[in-house]
Design a protein around this motif. Structure first.
Motif, short mmCIF file in Angstrom:
data_model
loop_
_atom_site.label_atom_id
_atom_site.label_comp_id
_atom_site.label_asym_id
_atom_site.label_seq_id
_atom_site.Cartn_x
_atom_site.Cartn_y
_atom_site.Cartn_z
N TRP A 252 0.81 -1.21 0.00
CA TRP A 252 0.00 0.00 0.00
C TRP A 252 0.85 1.27 0.00
CZ3 TRP A 252 0.19 3.83 3.69
CH2 TRP A 252 0.82 3.53 4.88
N LEU A 253 2.14 1.15 0.31
CA LEU A 253 3.00 2.33 0.36
C LEU A 253 3.11 2.99 -1.02
CD1 LEU A 253 5.82 0.86 2.63
CD2 LEU A 253 3.90 2.30 3.32
N GLU A 254 3.36 2.20 -2.04
CA GLU A 254 3.46 2.74 -3.39
C GLU A 254 2.11 3.28 -3.87
OE1 GLU A 254 5.57 3.92 -6.66
OE2 GLU A 254 6.35 2.95 -4.85
N MET A 255 1.04 2.58 -3.49
CA MET A 255 -0.30 3.04 -3.86
C MET A 255 -0.58 4.40 -3.24
SD MET A 255 -3.18 2.19 -5.47
CE MET A 255 -3.26 0.39 -5.55
N ALA A 256 -0.20 4.59 -1.98
CA ALA A 256 -0.45 5.86 -1.30
C ALA A 256 0.29 7.01 -1.98
CB ALA A 256 -0.03 5.75 0.16
N ARG A 257 1.50 6.78 -2.43
CA ARG A 257 2.27 7.85 -3.08
C ARG A 257 1.67 8.21 -4.43
NH1 ARG A 257 8.65 6.73 -2.43
NH2 ARG A 257 8.63 8.90 -3.15
N VAL A 298 -5.58 4.28 -10.49
CA VAL A 298 -5.55 3.24 -9.48
C VAL A 298 -5.80 1.87 -10.10
CG1 VAL A 298 -6.79 2.32 -7.49
CG2 VAL A 298 -6.06 4.70 -7.50
N ILE A 299 -6.79 1.79 -10.98
CA ILE A 299 -7.10 0.50 -11.63
C ILE A 299 -5.91 0.01 -12.43
CG2 ILE A 299 -8.53 -0.59 -13.40
CD1 ILE A 299 -10.86 1.08 -12.46
N VAL A 300 -5.27 0.91 -13.16
CA VAL A 300 -4.10 0.52 -13.94
C VAL A 300 -2.99 0.04 -13.02
CG1 VAL A 300 -2.34 1.34 -15.54
CG2 VAL A 300 -4.70 2.09 -15.81
N VAL A 302 -3.29 -1.31 -10.07
CA VAL A 302 -3.64 -2.59 -9.46
C VAL A 302 -3.23 -3.74 -10.36
CG1 VAL A 302 -5.60 -4.06 -8.84
CG2 VAL A 302 -5.46 -1.75 -7.97
N THR A 303 -3.40 -3.58 -11.69
CA THR A 303 -2.97 -4.64 -12.62
C THR A 303 -1.46 -4.84 -12.60
OG1 THR A 303 -2.84 -3.07 -14.46
CG2 THR A 303 -4.94 -4.19 -14.12
N VAL A 304 -0.72 -3.84 -12.13
CA VAL A 304 0.72 -4.00 -11.96
C VAL A 304 1.03 -4.60 -10.60
CG1 VAL A 304 2.93 -2.77 -11.95
CG2 VAL A 304 1.11 -2.04 -13.49
N VAL A 305 0.22 -4.27 -9.59
CA VAL A 305 0.46 -4.77 -8.24
C VAL A 305 0.21 -6.27 -8.16
CG1 VAL A 305 -0.38 -4.68 -5.86
CG2 VAL A 305 0.02 -2.57 -7.11
N VAL A 306 -0.84 -6.76 -8.83
CA VAL A 306 -1.20 -8.18 -8.73
C VAL A 306 -0.04 -9.09 -9.17
CG1 VAL A 306 -2.75 -9.98 -9.55
CG2 VAL A 306 -3.67 -7.76 -8.87
N PRO A 307 0.55 -8.89 -10.37
CA PRO A 307 1.69 -9.76 -10.69
C PRO A 307 2.88 -9.55 -9.77
CG PRO A 307 1.42 -8.04 -12.35
CD PRO A 307 0.21 -8.01 -11.49
N VAL A 365 -3.40 -6.78 -19.87
CA VAL A 365 -4.62 -6.14 -19.40
C VAL A 365 -4.32 -4.76 -18.82
CG1 VAL A 365 -6.48 -6.31 -17.71
CG2 VAL A 365 -5.84 -8.32 -19.02
N GLY A 366 -3.23 -4.64 -18.08
CA GLY A 366 -2.85 -3.34 -17.53
C GLY A 366 -2.55 -2.32 -18.62
N ASP A 367 -1.85 -2.74 -19.67
CA ASP A 367 -1.58 -1.82 -20.78
C ASP A 367 -2.87 -1.41 -21.48
OD1 ASP A 367 1.10 -1.95 -20.24
OD2 ASP A 367 1.52 -3.53 -21.72
#
Length: 378
Positions: A252-257, A298-300, A302-307, A365-367
């Motif tokens: 969540w740290l990267e998401m917060a930034r 954020v949605i984009v 998340v597709t990077v966070v999952v892998p 999917v993220g792209d």
């Protein structure tokens, strides 16, 4: 005379149906062949992992001692040429002599003898092997020195082969997909829930509050991730739920930034000033205006966070800090396959194929989402 101008019908203009931003984004996403192919592949992998075990006759922890590290094959096991040796071995363990053995239409007939009366519980030795099942006594000699046994030949299929413990690799790859995908989604949702609220609050309030909140993020960034995992494993023990919490608590740290950066640009927009003029509180503005307008990036992300989470879980499992046997993830299966790569390469090939396909599909999917949600790409 009639008034022609009053009798002429009025010309009606056809209504033009407009499209919302969401519909336009979905249309652009559908035109992206790589993104649609990745979505289809993710759907197939999810069905394989979560629905496939319902149709498998084997469980993930079922051991087949007779089929240890067998190669992948579409042919049924056992090999008919080996059944006589299996029956002879079972008879020797029961201290009997195998006089005759025949197999016909999936049913075997074995005649055994001994120099002393045979106990009826002898049939258990034949049922203990994986090749035979439902063994029963068909005929017993009057002196009980010989006996005819009949039963069925148990046919098993191992399309992906078996591991070094004799477990079906196909079912274990399905289980590994369940755990890896669940860890990726759960940890991503944790990082999404914490990071979005934290980053939006920090960016909107600004000033001293923003400085304090960002310093906390930087302090947490400085902590070694593996050291944090080891400490938590020592105190709380190995658990799949611990993996969810640890990975989610770091991602969540990267998401917060990222959300904070988006919020700094959004809070100077006119609609935020209008909301402030209407008397909305800071939390209402953050909840109703700031967070909804950060959904695209954020949605984009998340597709990077999952892998990335799946890779992190695989790394921890590879080190022995992840899921423990008899459970398995793609990381533990790849770790086991790497140790047996020379003798049994299929133990590494099959979980690695699904792992790589999932990561590539998520990236595609993220792209596609990035291009579809880009406001400059109209």
């Amino acid at each position: 005379m009639t008034d022609l101008s009053s009798s002429s019908p009025a010309v009606t203009q056809p209504e033009i149906a407009g499209r919302s931003l969401g519909q336009l984004a979905l249309l652009r996403f559908r035109r992206n062949k790589a993104a649609m192919g990745g979505s289809l592949m993710l759907l197939l992998i999810a069905l394989f992992s979560f629905v496939g075990p319902l149709f498998s006759p084997h469980s993930y922890d079922q051991v087949f001692p007779s089929y240890v590290a067998v190669a992948p094959s579409l042919k049924p096991f056992p090999d008919p040429d080996t059944l006589h040796d299996v029956a002879d071995s079972a008879a020797k363990r029961a201290r009997l002599l195998l006089e005759n053995f025949e197999v016909k239409d999936g049913t075997f007939t074995a005649k055994v003898s001994s120099n002393r009366p045979i106990d009826e519980r002898t049939v258990r030795y034949f049922d203990r092997v994986n090749e035979f099942k439902e063994t029963k006594i068909a005929e017993t000699a009057p002196d009980q020195l010989s006996m005819v046994l009949t039963g069925h030949v148990s046919q098993e299929y191992f399309p992906f082969g078996t591991d070094s413990n004799g477990r079906d690799l196909l079912v274990r790859v399905m289980l590994g997909g369940q755990i890896s995908i669940a860890v990726g989604l759960a940890a991503s949702l944790v990082s999404l829930g914490i990071g979005v609220v934290y980053g939006a609050t920090s960016g909107y309030l600004g000033g001293r509050v923003d400085n304090v909140m960002m310093r906390i993020v930087e302090i947490l960034y400085s902590l070694p991730f593996v050291f944090l995992v080891v400490v938590m494993v020592v105190f709380f023990g190995r658990s799949i739920w611990l993996i969810f919490i640890v990975i989610g608590a770091v991602q969540w740290l990267e998401m917060a930034r990222i959300v904070r950066g988006q919020t700094l640009s959004l809070k100077r927009r006119e609609f935020v000033g209008a909301a402030q003029a209407l008397g909305l509180t800071d939390w209402q503005i953050i909840r109703r205006h700031i967070i909804p307008n950060t959904v695209g990036p954020v949605i984009v992300f998340v597709t990077v966070v999952v892998p990335h989470v799946i890779l992190t879980e695989s790394f921890l499992s590879f080190l022995g800090l992840g899921v423990q046997a008899p459970l398995a993830s793609w990381g533990t299966l790849i770790s086991e396959g790497a140790r047996n790569m020379q003798n049994a390469p299929w133990l590494l090939i099959f979980p690695a194929i699904f792992f790589v396909l999932t990561l590539f599909s998520l990236n595609f999917v993220g792209d596609g989402l990035r291009d579809a949600l880009d406001p400059k790409d109209r």
